[in-house]
Design a protein around this motif. Structure first.
Motif: not given
Length: 457
Positions: A188-190, A200-202, A208-215, A236-237
């Motif tokens: 929702q934030l993205l 997105i810069p934050l 977060l990105p590396q964990h998102m990719l892992r999940l 979205y990113i």
């Protein structure tokens, strides 16, 4: 599931409501009649009495807040939110949970004034994302996700309050329910209009990105719910056009490619309902990464198995989920655009007949099929000759598509394919004439957008 499916067509900002299944089973009225202002006041007074009376009043308020009018009356009453927050910070877990349900019902309102009335709750919602029960954390995350949809003021307040570091901490939770709710709130934030410059810069500066990719890549092992949410977050990113380099540096392209190959190899003859919800955003992420970075990305995915995977996915999902054809073809187009390796692989793996079968699908799919064929034909005489050898009926299949009236995009792409074939294989032009193609081209002389191309042919 319906909300996730809607994301296929556009970025989706939605709201979700958690309600206990037992309530529906008990026949509880889903949308009760509105309470009067006096009745709301009485519940507020009850919330300030002894614990039993407080709990009873909260349960009644929880159900009453399903009504839009009651929500508006509640937030307009002076001190109502302050009273609810006083209960929300109670040390008694059952009281606190009931208050959280009340806030959750308010967060689901489509009235921005109701969302903004909940602004004082945000620091508590963030604080309670550590050290509480799974059910409570899940409820807080969905409430936050609902609030950020409706109000820019809420988002502006949450960022300095540290929502991104808090979410980065939560993403290491072992609980799938928490991770799925976190993915929802983050997605929702993205999608906020200010996301590319302020959010997105934050996110990129956090873990977060590396964990998102892992999940996302472990979705088949641990459950697809959270993987689906984070796959859309990555989508979205990427669509923000601000983060491709960061994601590539994390190995997003090889990781998502491996995932797609794995998904294709594991798809059973009758795929379980919901698997397409994961495959769809993974296809989009790969396709958009290629579109953003082009050749430098293509070199990282030079693997013929990708083409086989795409056609396996098409074969598995086409009957029950025809939208998947468009998703697969978008990626196929980006793989073959200016890339002789994949154009040659399409021919050598004998995948073109399966591609041609899609010409009977929707207008969007027909355009994409013709675009992929153009990608092959533009490689030159050798590829054109192989194309015509692999598809001896290609010209006869093109003729009905080119017959007016037809969709301008389909007609235009069909004419482009003819141009490439005639340019590199003059014998194709002679064959086209023998099949009555000249009369078809003459009919396009009256269509302004096609006049020039038809005349040239």
């Amino acid at each position: 599931s319906a909300l996730r499916k809607a994301r296929r067509e556009q970025h989706l900002v939605s709201k979700r409501l958690l309600r206990e299944e037992t309530e529906a089973e008990d026949g509880a009225e889903m949308v009760p009649e509105p309470l009067s202002e006096a009745e709301v006041l009485e519940l507020l007074k009850g919330m300030q009495r002894g614990s039993e009376e407080r709990k009873r009043s909260l349960k009644q308020l929880h159900r009453a807040l399903r009504n839009k009018e009651t929500q508006q009356k509640f937030v307009r009453l002076d001190g109502s939110i302050r009273t609810l927050l006083g209960v929300f910070t109670s040390p008694l877990a059952d009281i606190q949970m009931e208050a959280a349900h009340c806030l959750h019902e308010l967060s689901h309102s489509s009235d921005p004034a109701v969302a903004e009335a909940c602004l004082p709750a945000t620091p508590y919602l963030l604080t309670y994302l550590s050290g509480h029960s799974v059910e409570f954390m899940e409820l807080c995350l969905y409430t936050l996700g609902n609030l950020v949809v409706e109000s820019e003021a809420v988002r502006k307040q949450l960022l300095p309050q540290g929502i991104i570091p808090v979410l980065a901490s939560c993403i290491q939770s072992p609980h799938q329910a928490v991770l799925e709710a976190l993915g929802y709130a983050l997605s929702q934030l993205l999608q906020a209009k200010e996301a590319p410059t302020e959010i997105i810069p934050l996110v990129l500066d956090s873990p977060l990105p590396q964990h998102m990719l892992r999940l996302v890549c472990s979705g088949l092992k641990t459950g697809t719910g959270a993987a689906v949410e984070f796959a859309w977050c990555l989508h979205y990113i990427i669509c923000s056009h601000t983060a491709t380099t960061s994601l590539l540096s994390l190995g997003a392209l090889p990781a998502l490619t491996s995932l797609l190959l794995h998904l294709a190899s594991e798809i059973p003859p009758n795929p379980p309902e919901g698997l397409e919800l994961l495959v769809c955003p993974v296809l989009r992420c790969l396709s958009n990464l290629l579109a953003e970075q082009g050749f430098c990305c293509q070199n990282q995915v030079l693997d013929q198995r990708l083409l086989v995977a795409l056609f396996l996915i098409l074969q598995s999902f086409l009957q029950h989920h025809p939208f998947m054809a468009q998703e697969c073809l978008c990626l196929l187009n980006n793989l073959t655009a200016d890339e002789p390796f994949f154009c040659s692989a399409l021919l050598s793996l004998d995948l073109l007949p399966a591609l041609l079968q899609l010409l009977s699908s929707s207008q969007v799919v027909r355009v994409l099929v013709l675009t992929v064929l153009c990608n092959v034909a533009v490689q030159g005489a050798g590829h054109c000759q192989e194309l015509l050898r692999a598809l001896p009926l290609l010209l006869s299949l093109l003729l009905p598509l080119l017959a007016p009236p037809g969709d301008t995009q389909v007609l235009g792409q069909g004419l482009e394919l003819l141009h490439l074939l005639f340019l590199h294989c003059p014998e194709a032009a002679a064959d086209f004439l023998r099949q009555g193609g000249h009369q078809v081209l003459e009919q396009h002389q009256s269509i302004p957008e096609l006049q020039e191309r038809a005349g040239a042919l």
